[in-house]
Scaffold this motif. Structure first.
Motif, PDB file in Angstrom:
ATOM      1  N   ALA A  78      30.859 -16.242   9.933  1.00 51.23           N
ATOM      2  CA  ALA A  78      31.210 -16.195  11.240  1.00 51.23           C
ATOM      3  C   ALA A  78      30.590 -16.345  12.467  1.00 51.23           C
ATOM      4  O   ALA A  78      30.529 -17.189  13.555  1.00 51.23           O
ATOM      5  N   LYS A  79      29.404 -15.630  12.424  1.00 50.93           N
ATOM      6  CA  LYS A  79      28.033 -15.799  13.592  1.00 50.93           C
ATOM      7  C   LYS A  79      27.597 -17.418  13.533  1.00 50.93           C
ATOM      8  O   LYS A  79      27.209 -17.933  14.355  1.00 50.93           O
ATOM      9  N   ASP A  80      27.381 -17.917  12.361  1.00 52.51           N
ATOM     10  CA  ASP A  80      26.730 -19.265  12.313  1.00 52.51           C
ATOM     11  C   ASP A  80      27.716 -20.267  12.786  1.00 52.51           C
ATOM     12  O   ASP A  80      27.146 -21.229  13.428  1.00 52.51           O
ATOM     13  N   LEU A  81      28.854 -20.336  12.529  1.00 54.48           N
ATOM     14  CA  LEU A  81      29.949 -21.175  12.912  1.00 54.48           C
ATOM     15  C   LEU A  81      30.361 -20.885  14.201  1.00 54.48           C
ATOM     16  O   LEU A  81      30.520 -21.998  14.908  1.00 54.48           O
ATOM     17  N   ALA A  82      30.117 -19.944  14.897  1.00 51.20           N
ATOM     18  CA  ALA A  82      30.097 -19.480  16.133  1.00 51.20           C
ATOM     19  C   ALA A  82      29.246 -20.492  17.094  1.00 51.20           C
ATOM     20  O   ALA A  82      29.570 -20.885  18.168  1.00 51.20           O
ATOM     21  N   LYS A  83      28.254 -20.684  16.589  1.00 50.01           N
ATOM     22  CA  LYS A  83      27.005 -21.495  17.356  1.00 50.01           C
ATOM     23  C   LYS A  83      27.355 -22.872  17.473  1.00 50.01           C
ATOM     24  O   LYS A  83      26.988 -23.442  18.242  1.00 50.01           O
ATOM     25  N   VAL A  84      28.238 -23.358  16.713  1.00 52.08           N
ATOM     26  CA  VAL A  84      28.919 -24.862  16.777  1.00 52.08           C
ATOM     27  C   VAL A  84      30.269 -24.796  17.108  1.00 52.08           C
ATOM     28  O   VAL A  84      31.077 -25.714  16.859  1.00 52.08           O
ATOM     29  N   GLY A  85      30.751 -23.669  17.872  1.00 51.47           N
ATOM     30  CA  GLY A  85      32.104 -23.636  18.405  1.00 51.47           C
ATOM     31  C   GLY A  85      33.216 -23.480  17.466  1.00 51.47           C
ATOM     32  O   GLY A  85      34.313 -23.716  17.703  1.00 51.47           O
ATOM     33  N   ALA A  86      32.873 -23.133  16.221  1.00 53.10           N
ATOM     34  CA  ALA A  86      33.909 -22.986  15.196  1.00 53.10           C
ATOM     35  C   ALA A  86      34.294 -21.368  14.799  1.00 53.10           C
ATOM     36  O   ALA A  86      33.604 -20.612  15.117  1.00 53.10           O
ATOM     37  N   LYS A  87      35.520 -21.319  14.175  1.00 53.22           N
ATOM     38  CA  LYS A  87      35.707 -19.972  13.587  1.00 53.22           C
ATOM     39  C   LYS A  87      36.021 -20.111  12.112  1.00 53.22           C
ATOM     40  O   LYS A  87      36.054 -21.112  11.565  1.00 53.22           O
ATOM     41  N   VAL A  88      35.812 -18.953  11.405  1.00 56.00           N
ATOM     42  CA  VAL A  88      36.347 -19.043  10.005  1.00 56.00           C
ATOM     43  C   VAL A  88      37.614 -18.021   9.688  1.00 56.00           C
ATOM     44  O   VAL A  88      37.556 -16.938  10.308  1.00 56.00           O
ATOM     45  N   GLN A  89      38.167 -18.478   8.644  1.00 56.22           N
ATOM     46  CA  GLN A  89      39.347 -17.901   8.249  1.00 56.22           C
ATOM     47  C   GLN A  89      39.111 -17.706   6.632  1.00 56.22           C
ATOM     48  O   GLN A  89      39.455 -18.737   6.145  1.00 56.22           O
ATOM     49  N   PHE A  90      39.109 -16.480   6.102  1.00 57.35           N
ATOM     50  CA  PHE A  90      39.247 -16.363   4.768  1.00 57.35           C
ATOM     51  C   PHE A  90      40.522 -16.244   4.169  1.00 57.35           C
ATOM     52  O   PHE A  90      41.224 -15.196   4.548  1.00 57.35           O
ATOM     53  N   THR A  91      41.012 -17.120   3.522  1.00 60.55           N
ATOM     54  CA  THR A  91      42.366 -17.164   3.036  1.00 60.55           C
ATOM     55  C   THR A  91      42.998 -16.208   2.078  1.00 60.55           C
ATOM     56  O   THR A  91      44.187 -16.534   1.612  1.00 60.55           O
ATOM     57  N   GLY A  92      42.176 -15.610   1.366  1.00 64.20           N
ATOM     58  CA  GLY A  92      42.871 -14.910   0.297  1.00 64.20           C
ATOM     59  C   GLY A  92      42.047 -15.009  -0.940  1.00 64.20           C
ATOM     60  O   GLY A  92      41.250 -16.001  -1.328  1.00 64.20           O
ATOM     61  N   GLN A  93      42.531 -14.470  -2.037  1.00 60.70           N
ATOM     62  CA  GLN A  93      41.728 -14.566  -3.372  1.00 60.70           C
ATOM     63  C   GLN A  93      42.254 -15.358  -4.095  1.00 60.70           C
ATOM     64  O   GLN A  93      43.549 -15.543  -4.335  1.00 60.70           O
ATOM     65  N   PHE A  94      41.460 -16.355  -4.758  1.00 65.63           N
ATOM     66  CA  PHE A  94      42.152 -17.423  -5.830  1.00 65.63           C
ATOM     67  C   PHE A  94      41.316 -17.304  -6.998  1.00 65.63           C
ATOM     68  O   PHE A  94      40.370 -17.068  -7.301  1.00 65.63           O
ATOM     69  N   PRO A  95      42.116 -17.156  -8.093  1.00 68.28           N
ATOM     70  CA  PRO A  95      41.625 -17.008  -9.479  1.00 68.28           C
ATOM     71  C   PRO A  95      40.571 -17.834 -10.014  1.00 68.28           C
ATOM     72  O   PRO A  95      39.543 -17.922 -10.961  1.00 68.28           O
ATOM     73  N   ALA A  96      40.834 -19.427  -9.419  1.00 68.94           N
ATOM     74  CA  ALA A  96      40.094 -20.592  -9.854  1.00 68.94           C
ATOM     75  C   ALA A  96      40.039 -21.648  -9.016  1.00 68.94           C
ATOM     76  O   ALA A  96      41.022 -21.616  -7.738  1.00 68.94           O
ATOM     77  N   PHE A  97      39.597 -22.820  -9.167  1.00 67.22           N
ATOM     78  CA  PHE A  97      39.652 -24.001  -8.206  1.00 67.22           C
ATOM     79  C   PHE A  97      40.875 -24.618  -7.909  1.00 67.22           C
ATOM     80  O   PHE A  97      41.265 -25.152  -7.074  1.00 67.22           O
ATOM     81  N   ALA A  98      41.587 -24.803  -9.348  1.00 63.83           N
ATOM     82  CA  ALA A  98      42.675 -25.369  -9.514  1.00 63.83           C
ATOM     83  C   ALA A  98      43.615 -24.984  -8.416  1.00 63.83           C
ATOM     84  O   ALA A  98      44.316 -25.887  -7.527  1.00 63.83           O
ATOM     85  N   PRO A  99      44.284 -23.681  -8.103  1.00 69.97           N
ATOM     86  CA  PRO A  99      45.307 -23.482  -7.282  1.00 69.97           C
ATOM     87  C   PRO A  99      44.801 -23.677  -5.805  1.00 69.97           C
ATOM     88  O   PRO A  99      45.338 -23.987  -4.910  1.00 69.97           O
TER      89      PRO A  99
END
Length: 348
Positions: A78-99
């Motif tokens: 969150a701190k690193d992205l703020a330096k480039v004017g961005a935000k982060v949103q962690f969208t939840g738990q996924f069991p694997a890449f496919a979903p």
């Protein structure tokens, strides 16, 4: 498994992925985990702060550990992205890449990590993302798990049921193992299951073996399972990959570069201080027990850090795509150059 059942499972994966995103979006707003204060599109942040920056980066949590978990837990992303004017949103738990890939395809997610094999499988269906970074395959952390002492070789899998995630790491590892040992794939029953369902089927004895990776291998080994054949023995080139939605990449390249640099630092820490890295990462609602955490730390000690996409990775990508095409897992080969980008060139 019939083709119709396979399609039904794909639709179920997509539904569960979107449900996870919707649930996490509703719950977001905590400043403690660096999440965005409100759900927004990828172009919804202050994009004028840095050229190519901005955006709200929606990141999947896959598994319970890894650089993304560390970046979330310590608040550094969150701190690193703020330096480039961005935000982060962690969208939840996924069991694997496919979903997670299904969620990217649906426009509900921007970033996720997975294997080359799962990336190839997803890109063959819908090329909505690009791979910007990778870690060379960690052979000790993947393979064919068994519990039955009478299964002593890959040849002994003939007539047995093996759980694999379709068009991903599990199916790749099993097919590589069978090819290496000259076993006809038709002689082994592939049971197509997502990672969580594969774990349940294996622990309950509904399948005889399970092709798995990462946290799943560490947990299974801590409970007495063994690797019948690991990644090195089957000749795996199943590198871990980091993917970004093409739309987000085009709109916010500097944000993607900042994301890459953060994850690389955390992956270096995993290699240099495995126990400390596992302690930082293993803090989610679902935690590895002490035995599994110890096995994971041992794997980290021999793991390569995240690196930018280069010609060596593209060659390995091509090998995996060739193999899946030859085995009939995907219909046609994929050109690695079309689906990869070097993050060090972004935002400049």
């Amino acid at each position: 498994m019939t083709l119709s059942l396979h399609r039904h499972r794909s639709l179920a994966l997509a539904a569960s992925a979107l449900a996870a995103v919707a649930l996490a979006t509703t719950a977001c707003g905590s400043s403690d985990d660096g999440a965005a204060t409100a759900a927004s599109s990828s172009s919804g942040a202050d994009s004028g702060a840095v050229k190519g920056g901005g955006g709200t980066l929606r990141v999947a949590l896959i598994g319970t550990t890894g650089p993304v978990a560390a970046a979330k837990n310590d608040g550094s992303l969150a701190k690193d992205l703020a330096k480039v004017g961005a935000k982060v949103q962690f969208t939840g738990q996924f069991p694997a890449f496919a979903p997670a890939a299904e969620a990217i395809n649906a426009g509900a997610l921007d970033a996720a990590q997975g294997s080359i094999s799962s990336g190839v499988g997803a890109l063959a269906q819908k090329p909505s993302f690009k791979i910007y970074a990778a870690q060379l395959d960690n052979a000790a952390s993947e393979g064919i798990l068994v519990k039955d002492p009478n299964i002593k070789s890959v040849a002994d899998l003939q007539g047995k049921k093996v759980a694999v995630n379709p068009k991903g790491t599990g199916e790749y590892l099993l097919l590589k193992a069978l090819e290496k040992d000259g076993v006809d794939p038709s002689k082994v029953e592939r049971v197509y299951l997502g990672a969580a369902d594969g774990a349940t089927a294996f622990s309950s004895g509904k399948v005889d073996a399970w092709a798995a990776w990462g946290d799943f291998v560490a947990t299974a080994k801590s409970k007495g399972a063994r690797l019948l054949a690991d990644g090195e023995q089957v000749g795996s080139e199943n590198d871990t990959t980091y993917s970004i939605a093409t739309k987000f990449l085009e709109e916010h390249p500097a944000t993607v570069k900042a994301f890459y640099e953060n994850l690389r630092r955390h992956s270096i820490a995993e290699h240099d201080d495995p126990e400390g890295a596992v302690a930082k990462e293993n803090q989610g609602a679902i935690k590895l027990d002490d035995a599994a955490a110890k096995i994971l730390a041992e794997n980290y000690r021999t793991q390569n850090p995240i690196a930018p996409i280069d010609d060596n990775f593209r060659e390995r990508f091509g090998h995996v795509a060739d193999f899946f095409a030859k085995q009939g897992v995907i219909k046609a080969n994929l050109d690695p150059a079309s689906f990869t980008v070097d993050p060090t060139t972004l935002g400049s």
